[in-house]
Structures are given as structure tokens and as C-alpha cells.
Design an enzyme around this catalytic site. Sequence first.
Site, mmCIF file in Angstrom:
data_model
loop_
_atom_site.group_PDB
_atom_site.id
_atom_site.type_symbol
_atom_site.label_atom_id
_atom_site.label_comp_id
_atom_site.label_asym_id
_atom_site.label_seq_id
_atom_site.Cartn_x
_atom_site.Cartn_y
_atom_site.Cartn_z
ATOM 1 N N LEU A 38 8.534 -16.343 3.631
ATOM 2 C CA LEU A 38 8.654 -15.162 2.783
ATOM 3 C C LEU A 38 8.043 -13.967 3.477
ATOM 4 O O LEU A 38 7.039 -14.098 4.172
ATOM 5 C CB LEU A 38 7.935 -15.399 1.445
ATOM 6 C CG LEU A 38 8.496 -16.566 0.626
ATOM 7 C CD1 LEU A 38 7.399 -17.262 -0.124
ATOM 8 C CD2 LEU A 38 9.573 -16.102 -0.308
ATOM 9 N N ASP A 39 8.663 -12.797 3.275
ATOM 10 C CA ASP A 39 8.042 -11.594 3.824
ATOM 11 C C ASP A 39 7.766 -10.658 2.657
ATOM 12 O O ASP A 39 8.151 -10.929 1.524
ATOM 13 C CB ASP A 39 8.983 -10.921 4.830
ATOM 14 C CG ASP A 39 10.151 -10.248 4.129
ATOM 15 O OD1 ASP A 39 10.565 -10.774 3.085
ATOM 16 O OD2 ASP A 39 10.641 -9.214 4.604
ATOM 17 N N LYS A 40 7.086 -9.560 2.939
ATOM 18 C CA LYS A 40 6.856 -8.485 1.968
ATOM 19 C C LYS A 40 5.862 -8.818 0.867
ATOM 20 O O LYS A 40 5.885 -9.884 0.298
ATOM 21 C CB LYS A 40 8.167 -8.049 1.301
ATOM 22 C CG LYS A 40 9.193 -7.544 2.278
ATOM 23 C CD LYS A 40 10.531 -7.343 1.599
ATOM 24 C CE LYS A 40 10.515 -6.114 0.747
ATOM 25 N NZ LYS A 40 10.355 -4.883 1.514
ATOM 26 N N THR A 70 6.318 -10.503 -3.111
ATOM 27 C CA THR A 70 7.321 -11.564 -3.155
ATOM 28 C C THR A 70 6.854 -12.680 -4.080
ATOM 29 O O THR A 70 7.584 -13.168 -4.921
ATOM 30 C CB THR A 70 7.558 -12.137 -1.745
ATOM 31 O OG1 THR A 70 7.911 -11.067 -0.894
ATOM 32 C CG2 THR A 70 8.677 -13.147 -1.760
#
Length: 466
Positions: free
Chosen positions: A392-394, A397
Site C-alpha cells: 500500500l502507498d499513501k 490508505t
Amino acid sequence: MSNNKKHSSHSHHNHGDMDHSKHDHNEMEHHGGHHDHHAGHDHSGHGGHDHHHHGDFKEIFLKSLPMGIIIMILSPMMGISLPFQFTFQYSDILVVLLSTILYIYGGKPFYMGAIDEFKEKAPGMMALVTLGISVSYFYSVYAVIAKYVTGEHVMDFFFEFSSLILIMLLGHWIEMKAVGEAGDAQKALAELVPKDAHVVLEDDSIETRPVADLQVGDLIRVQAGENVPADGTIQRGESRVNEALLTGESKPIEKNPGDEVIGGSTNGDGVLYVEIQQTGDKSFISQVQTLISQAQSQPSRAENLAQKVAGWLFYIAVIVALIALVIWMIIADVPTAVIFTVTTLVIACPHALGLAIPLVTARSTSLGASRGLLVKDREALELTTNADVMVLDKTGTLTTGEFKVLDVELFNDKYTKDEIVALLAGIEGGSSHPIAQSIISYAEQQGIRPVSFDSIDVISGAGVEG
């Protein structure tokens, strides 16, 4: 953050952390279901009679219901008279007339669907339903004629015929309602863009104009709390803009003159003057709408499989029904053989198969979307069952994107915990930064009064002093 990143993030996991994003997504998804039901399934029943929206199924079902009930009351089930049934002289003629109307009117979506399936050389569910209702109807008409012409009593299937049509119509109405209900994803996104914009004229007066009439280069004013009407660049004004629904970034982003804003994002507490850069089809929101409509028109693998199985089932059902017909003609007589043949065809209607997979897909995309997860490619959803690593990024999230003070730790004993919080809350008082706000609200919850400072300076990129 590059545009490319925005797109990718949007397509895969749009984490709208705000309520309205949830609502909008909730609408998106479902539609997904609707389309895919048609496209994916193309059990041409639906593909073919796409115009038979659930409104039509509802109407056909409700109009067919009284006829069906009268038929069931006047014709014995499997030849067994039930307590609510009665007959009178020539009641069977009335039953034939009503059944004929029911067959032509109530059966229309099914045999029209079947015709489409045969045109595509892919008989499936509609063909099976049509086969079941046609065999039971025509045989029953023959039974009544035989009774008047030759006097022999042949059992009819009007009870089974009318109940089958009513159940199938009801099933399709429920299915269309479930799949089509949540409305259109594109529409949900379009609702983010306000209807009108406040255009600043040469003499600094403000004119309210429909968004559709905006031109590139127009200067518009976006009030605090309003949604931005179109993509553009800030000419003057500072604010924080919430772009969670569009980029998945949950914390409001600070915007200053020269920064870009996206149509559909929500302005915070400052007033912005924005010069329009993109309108209509080129805007970010339109591109996302296009992305969604493409995603919805792609059937998933499970649906393709369901469609194939429905096709095989049609041939298997017909072959098994014919075998049953031949065997029972040898063992018993023609009426018994026909009973078993019709029963085979009626039971073989793959409604569970036709309904379950699109409904599950629609429901799962719906649940995901209401939690801010937008599925771009439905095959990807099916592949996730095999995933063992998730990257997962950001920020935002896996979190709500709302900052909270969890703990205060002291490194010396000159101040008490309450004094530290009072000082921090006081010095952050002038800042609109989300972290500053979280410290202030923590002090409020603890019932601590912020210390008032004489002067506070914000040191860009470092912090505050006072």
C-alpha cells in the site's frame, strides 16, 4: 504528486475518507453491478432486452400477477385439487384464454431474450426459461382441446406454467432492482461538480454562471466550503482543499497562488480565486468517469464462466429432457412422459447461477466502494483471492486520515503534562494545520485552557515559535 500517481491511486484504492465520498462511491459500485450484469452476463436475456429495465419487469410482473393467480385458482396443480381451487363448466376455456395472454405478455422478455441468445448461437438462461414455459403452455392447450374433441382427460400444466412465469418475472425484477438500484457511477461523480460557478468580471463584480458555460481562462471565486467547479490554477487566496475523493489523499492539502485545484474537490476555510485550465471532457473528473464506465463494461471471469455453464446447461437439459421423454413413453404413457420432460426443463432453469454471480460481484464492489475502494478492473477483484502480499502507498490508505493526540510524554520535570499541553495548544492556536488542530482539540477534550501568547511566528518548513 504527479498526475500519473493520482490516476493510479484513484483507480485502485480511492480512499474517500469523507462521508460524501462514501456515499458517492456507494452509488458507483452498484451501477457497476448493473452494467456488468448486462455486459458480462450477456445472458442475452439481459443483454438483449436491456431496455427491459427493472421498471419494466416490475410492471410486467404486477400486471401478470392477477392473471396468474386466477389461473392457479382455476387449474389443479399436478392434477391435485388444492383447498383454494375450484372449477366450473368451461372454466378451462377461461384458463386457456388467460394463459395465452400471460404467455404472450408475461413471457415476452424471456422469448425475446431467447431469440437474441439463439442469434448469438449461445442459448443460455433465457432459452431454458422459454423452453420450460413454452412446453408447459402448448402441452396444456393441447390437453384442453383433447378433452373437448376426444373426451379423454389429459392432465394440463396451467398451474405450473403460470407459477413459473410469475416466479421468473419476480426473480428478474428483484435482480434488476438489486443490480440497478444504486444509480450511476458517472452521475455520482458528476454530482461533485457544482451546477453554478461564481465568475469574476473585469470590474471585479461577480456573475453566477452555469458550469457548462465556463471557458478556459475565466477567473472564478470559490467560497469556503464550496466544491471547486473546474480544474484550474489559483491566482490569489490561500486555503486547504480536500481532494480525498479524487486522489485518495485524506488530509486537506494546503493550496497557495500558483497551485492547481481539481474540479470536484472541496475548498476548506479560505476564499480562492481560480483561473480555469480544463473544462468538460478533458477535466480530471471526466477522465475518471470514462475509466469507471470502461471498468463496468468488462465482465469478470466468474461471469463469463457462469455464461458458459448456462449454455452447457441448456444443451444438457434438452438432452436429459428428451431421454426422460423417451424412457417414460416406453415405461408409462405420453402424458406421464411429458410431465417428466416439462419438470426437467423447469428445474433446469439456472436462475441461481444467473443471479448469484452478478449479484455477489455487484454487492462486493458496492461494499468496497462504500468504504472508499473503487474497483477499476473486476478481474483484479477475483485474482485478489490468490494474493499473499499486499503493498500500500499513501497516507490515509489504512487510516482515517484524521490526526489525534494519542500520548504526551515528558522529558524533564520542569513542567507538568497539563502545562505542556496548555502551552502547545496556545502556540498552535493561530495555525489551521491539521496537526495543530488536533492538538487544540486534545486540549479541549482534556479541559485544559490554552496559554495565550503575545506574538506567534510561523517558521516556514520548521514549525512555530511564540
